[in-house]
Design a protein around this motif. Structure first.
Motif, PDB file in Angstrom:
ATOM      1  N   THR A 100       7.285  90.604 -48.274  1.00  0.00           N
ATOM      2  CA  THR A 100       7.770  89.509 -49.125  1.00  0.00           C
ATOM      3  C   THR A 100       8.988  88.857 -48.503  1.00  0.00           C
ATOM      4  N   ASP A 101       8.985  87.538 -48.489  1.00  0.00           N
ATOM      5  CA  ASP A 101      10.214  86.825 -48.124  1.00  0.00           C
ATOM      6  C   ASP A 101      11.097  86.806 -49.369  1.00  0.00           C
ATOM      7  N   SER A 102      12.398  86.709 -49.126  1.00  0.00           N
ATOM      8  CA  SER A 102      13.382  86.963 -50.183  1.00  0.00           C
ATOM      9  C   SER A 102      13.535  85.836 -51.196  1.00  0.00           C
ATOM     10  N   GLY A 103      13.102  84.639 -50.856  1.00  0.00           N
ATOM     11  CA  GLY A 103      13.111  83.565 -51.846  1.00  0.00           C
ATOM     12  C   GLY A 103      14.082  82.430 -51.579  1.00  0.00           C
ATOM     13  N   GLY A 104      15.197  82.721 -50.963  1.00  0.00           N
ATOM     14  CA  GLY A 104      16.215  81.684 -50.780  1.00  0.00           C
ATOM     15  C   GLY A 104      15.711  80.533 -49.926  1.00  0.00           C
ATOM     16  N   PHE A 105      15.051  80.871 -48.831  1.00  0.00           N
ATOM     17  CA  PHE A 105      14.547  79.849 -47.910  1.00  0.00           C
ATOM     18  C   PHE A 105      13.594  78.897 -48.630  1.00  0.00           C
ATOM     19  N   GLN A 106      12.728  79.477 -49.479  1.00  0.00           N
ATOM     20  CA  GLN A 106      11.752  78.644 -50.190  1.00  0.00           C
ATOM     21  C   GLN A 106      12.458  77.700 -51.142  1.00  0.00           C
ATOM     22  N   LEU A 154      18.142  88.456 -48.634  1.00  0.00           N
ATOM     23  CA  LEU A 154      18.442  87.058 -48.971  1.00  0.00           C
ATOM     24  C   LEU A 154      19.386  86.549 -47.888  1.00  0.00           C
ATOM     25  N   ASP A 155      19.083  85.388 -47.342  1.00  0.00           N
ATOM     26  CA  ASP A 155      19.906  84.806 -46.277  1.00  0.00           C
ATOM     27  C   ASP A 155      20.292  83.381 -46.637  1.00  0.00           C
ATOM     28  N   ASP A 156      21.306  82.912 -45.973  1.00  0.00           N
ATOM     29  CA  ASP A 156      21.769  81.533 -46.150  1.00  0.00           C
ATOM     30  C   ASP A 156      21.193  80.750 -44.976  1.00  0.00           C
ATOM     31  N   VAL A 157      20.178  79.948 -45.257  1.00  0.00           N
ATOM     32  CA  VAL A 157      19.439  79.264 -44.183  1.00  0.00           C
ATOM     33  C   VAL A 157      19.787  77.793 -44.115  1.00  0.00           C
ATOM     34  N   LEU A 158      20.073  77.335 -42.908  1.00  0.00           N
ATOM     35  CA  LEU A 158      20.224  75.895 -42.662  1.00  0.00           C
ATOM     36  C   LEU A 158      19.153  75.499 -41.672  1.00  0.00           C
ATOM     37  N   CYS A 196      16.669  92.705 -41.852  1.00  0.00           N
ATOM     38  CA  CYS A 196      17.741  91.711 -41.815  1.00  0.00           C
ATOM     39  C   CYS A 196      17.201  90.418 -41.186  1.00  0.00           C
ATOM     40  N   ILE A 197      17.938  89.330 -41.314  1.00  0.00           N
ATOM     41  CA  ILE A 197      17.513  88.046 -40.723  1.00  0.00           C
ATOM     42  C   ILE A 197      18.679  87.441 -39.938  1.00  0.00           C
ATOM     43  N   ILE A 198      18.476  87.298 -38.638  1.00  0.00           N
ATOM     44  CA  ILE A 198      19.507  86.725 -37.769  1.00  0.00           C
ATOM     45  C   ILE A 198      19.568  85.214 -37.960  1.00  0.00           C
ATOM     46  N   GLN A 199      20.760  84.711 -38.213  1.00  0.00           N
ATOM     47  CA  GLN A 199      20.961  83.267 -38.324  1.00  0.00           C
ATOM     48  C   GLN A 199      21.954  82.821 -37.245  1.00  0.00           C
ATOM     49  N   GLY A 200      22.334  81.564 -37.263  1.00  0.00           N
ATOM     50  CA  GLY A 200      23.291  81.068 -36.267  1.00  0.00           C
ATOM     51  C   GLY A 200      22.834  79.803 -35.558  1.00  0.00           C
ATOM     52  N   ILE A 224      14.262  87.057 -36.948  1.00  0.00           N
ATOM     53  CA  ILE A 224      15.025  85.934 -36.412  1.00  0.00           C
ATOM     54  C   ILE A 224      14.657  84.742 -37.285  1.00  0.00           C
ATOM     55  N   GLY A 225      15.636  84.189 -37.998  1.00  0.00           N
ATOM     56  CA  GLY A 225      15.372  83.096 -38.929  1.00  0.00           C
ATOM     57  C   GLY A 225      15.995  81.801 -38.478  1.00  0.00           C
ATOM     58  N   GLY A 226      15.883  80.796 -39.321  1.00  0.00           N
ATOM     59  CA  GLY A 226      16.526  79.518 -39.050  1.00  0.00           C
ATOM     60  C   GLY A 226      15.856  78.719 -37.945  1.00  0.00           C
ATOM     61  N   LEU A 227      14.612  79.085 -37.595  1.00  0.00           N
ATOM     62  CA  LEU A 227      13.890  78.323 -36.566  1.00  0.00           C
ATOM     63  C   LEU A 227      12.731  77.597 -37.257  1.00  0.00           C
ATOM     64  N   SER A 228      11.795  77.102 -36.494  1.00  0.00           N
ATOM     65  CA  SER A 228      10.625  76.381 -37.034  1.00  0.00           C
ATOM     66  C   SER A 228      11.059  75.168 -37.856  1.00  0.00           C
ATOM     67  N   GLY A 229      12.220  74.614 -37.500  1.00  0.00           N
ATOM     68  CA  GLY A 229      12.708  73.458 -38.244  1.00  0.00           C
ATOM     69  C   GLY A 229      12.692  72.182 -37.423  1.00  0.00           C
ATOM     70  N   VAL A 255       9.740  86.831 -35.904  1.00  0.00           N
ATOM     71  CA  VAL A 255      10.245  85.455 -35.894  1.00  0.00           C
ATOM     72  C   VAL A 255       9.599  84.710 -37.062  1.00  0.00           C
ATOM     73  N   MET A 256      10.418  84.255 -37.994  1.00  0.00           N
ATOM     74  CA  MET A 256       9.913  83.719 -39.258  1.00  0.00           C
ATOM     75  C   MET A 256       9.438  82.273 -39.143  1.00  0.00           C
ATOM     76  N   GLY A 257       8.271  82.007 -39.732  1.00  0.00           N
ATOM     77  CA  GLY A 257       7.801  80.629 -39.870  1.00  0.00           C
ATOM     78  C   GLY A 257       7.127  80.049 -38.645  1.00  0.00           C
ATOM     79  N   ILE A 258       6.686  80.920 -37.723  1.00  0.00           N
ATOM     80  CA  ILE A 258       6.084  80.444 -36.468  1.00  0.00           C
ATOM     81  C   ILE A 258       4.579  80.707 -36.493  1.00  0.00           C
TER      82      ILE A 258
HETATM   83  N1  GUN Z   1      11.035  81.402 -43.252  1.00  0.00           N
HETATM   84  C1  GUN Z   1      11.174  80.655 -42.134  1.00  0.00           C
HETATM   85  N2  GUN Z   1      12.457  80.703 -41.684  1.00  0.00           N
HETATM   86  C2  GUN Z   1      13.138  81.501 -42.548  1.00  0.00           C
HETATM   87  C3  GUN Z   1      14.507  81.939 -42.620  1.00  0.00           C
HETATM   88  O1  GUN Z   1      15.354  81.602 -41.784  1.00  0.00           O
HETATM   89  N3  GUN Z   1      14.829  82.762 -43.661  1.00  0.00           N
HETATM   90  C4  GUN Z   1      13.922  83.157 -44.601  1.00  0.00           C
HETATM   91  N4  GUN Z   1      14.316  83.959 -45.594  1.00  0.00           N
HETATM   92  N5  GUN Z   1      12.631  82.764 -44.554  1.00  0.00           N
HETATM   93  C5  GUN Z   1      12.250  81.943 -43.541  1.00  0.00           C
END
Ligand code: GUN
Ligand code: ZN
Length: 387
Positions: A100-106, A154-158, A196-200, A224-229, A255-258
């Motif tokens: 499960t993804d934590s929800g914040g990103f969505q 839960l992460d703070d995603v930009l 955990c989810i790496i941001q930056g 590894i988050g914050g990609l696929s944007g 790697v999330m969202g790839i």
């Molecule tokens: N799905 C794609 N990217 C992300 C991210 O950075 N964080 C979370 N929680 N979900 C994602």
């Protein structure tokens, strides 16, 4: 920042082979609901269902680990019902693993009105507009009730392309603080694995700093988050490579969202193991078939008399002829497209199968130490092949 106490894990990670010229690895990840082979693509069943497929059909694609979303399940059916039914596996009749993804990103990506503070993510309920707050503690409590095999912090995603360095640093540091709150709130560390989810963003120094902080928390797996944007491919590769270079060898890297086939194979070369994306299933609903020679837009009139399979040689139940296969033709999918939902279901099965089969072939080539040759052939087919 000080590291919280490290946690037990509910997984086993066995490295099976390493490519001698790239950072690609093959491994077996054993989770509470059985083993999965890495590298792995995980299809997305947002609402506890892969749109259009029965759990049996999803199982038939070979999928043994799919994604659900905390945000969606928390809203509906909600925590009380999830508790009463005994979690997401029982809710959806799925014997295999769930992440499960934590929800914040969505919330941030779906609801433009989400507002992030140190406490958590504030948003208005899409159902009735009441103000709600998703905190790290609440996200973990929901995921503990859902009972998923892998739960995400839960992460703070930009978006990576954000030019605001100060806000990017705040998001990265807050994600580390939120990880500590998630670790403290997690009630089932021996049956559910917190990643955990790496941001930056695209800032490699910030990514390095985040890796060091996250790795010190010793979670069973690392994302590894914050990609696929929409970042440039070169930037994407630099970030993934920098992160994998700093991560422990014996933990899964997600790697999330790839999900584009070419991104999957390149990311494996950079040392990543797990991926998820809605694209293969979403594009199926638009009548698009993923094949080794590229995407076929089966709604195009050019397929109305094409009586070949969706993809020649594909082992999925749609394309297969004999051995219980349906022998579905491109012309049939074209005929169904936009009129009959079964066309979308058949293509969903094919596309998920394609992604899983691609990762199996990648894995086999790593084990046989011919991954670079595999990559070369993959791109030759994709760019020069005959559809
Ligand atoms: N799905 C794609 N990217 C992300 C991210 O950075 N964080 C979370 N929680 N979900 C994602
Ligand atoms: Zn197929």
């Amino acid at each position: 920042m000080t590291a919280a106490k490290s946690m037990p894990s509910a997984l086993d990670f066995e490295l099976v082979a390493r490519c001698s010229t790239t950072k690609a690895r093959a491994a077996i990840l054993t989770l509470p609901h059985g083993p999965v082979q890495l590298p792995l693509f995980m299809p997305v069943a947002t609402q506890a269902s892969l749109k259009g497929l029965t759990p049996e059909q999803l199982e038939g694609t070979g999928c043994r680990l799919c994604l659900n979303n905390t945000y969606h399940l928390g809203l509906k059916p909600g925590q009380k019902t999830l508790e009463a039914v005994g979690g997401a596996h029982k809710l959806q009749g799925w014997k295999h693993n769930i992440l499960t993804d934590s929800g914040g990103f969505q919330m941030v990506s779906l609801l433009k009105l989400a507002n992030i503070t140190e406490e958590g993510v504030r948003f208005l309920s899409p159902h009735d507009g009441t103000p709600m707050l998703l905190t790290p503690e609440h996200s973990i409590a929901l995921q503990n009730t859902i009972g998923s095999d892998i739960i995400m912090q839960l992460d703070d995603v930009l978006v990576t392309t954000s030019p605001d360095t100060k806000r990017m640093r705040e998001a990265m540091e807050r994600s580390v603080r939120w990880l500590d709150r998630c670790i403290a709130a997690h009630k089932n560390p021996t049956t559910q694995n917190l990643f955990c989810i790496i941001q930056g963003g695209l800032d490699l120094e910030m990514r390095e700093e985040c890796c060091r902080e996250m790795v010190a928390r010793n979670t069973p797996g690392i994302a590894i988050g914050g990609l696929s944007g929409g970042e440039a491919k070169a930037d994407y590769c630099r970030v993934v490579s920098t992160c994998t270079g700093l991560l422990p060898e014996l933990k899964p890297r997600y790697v999330m969202g790839i999900g584009y086939p070419e991104d999957l194979v390149v990311s494996v070369a950079l040392g990543a193991d797990m991926f998820d994306c809605v694209w293969p299933t979403r594009t199926a609903r638009f009548g698009d078939a993923i094949t080794k020679y590229g995407v076929l837009k089966l709604r195009s009139a050019s397929y109305c008399n094409d009586f070949g399979p969706v993809e020649e040689g594909c082992g999925c139940v749609c394309c297969r002829i004999g051995d219980g296969g349906l022998g579905v033709t491109r012309a049939f999918v074209h005929h169904l497209a936009a009129k009959e939902t079964v066309g979308a279901h058949l293509l969903t099965i094919h596309n998920v199968w394609y992604q899983l089969a691609l990762m199996r072939s990648v894995r086999q080539s790593i084990i046989e130490d011919r991954f670079p040759a595999f990559l070369k052939q993959f791109f030759a087919d994709l760019h020069g092949g005959d559809k």
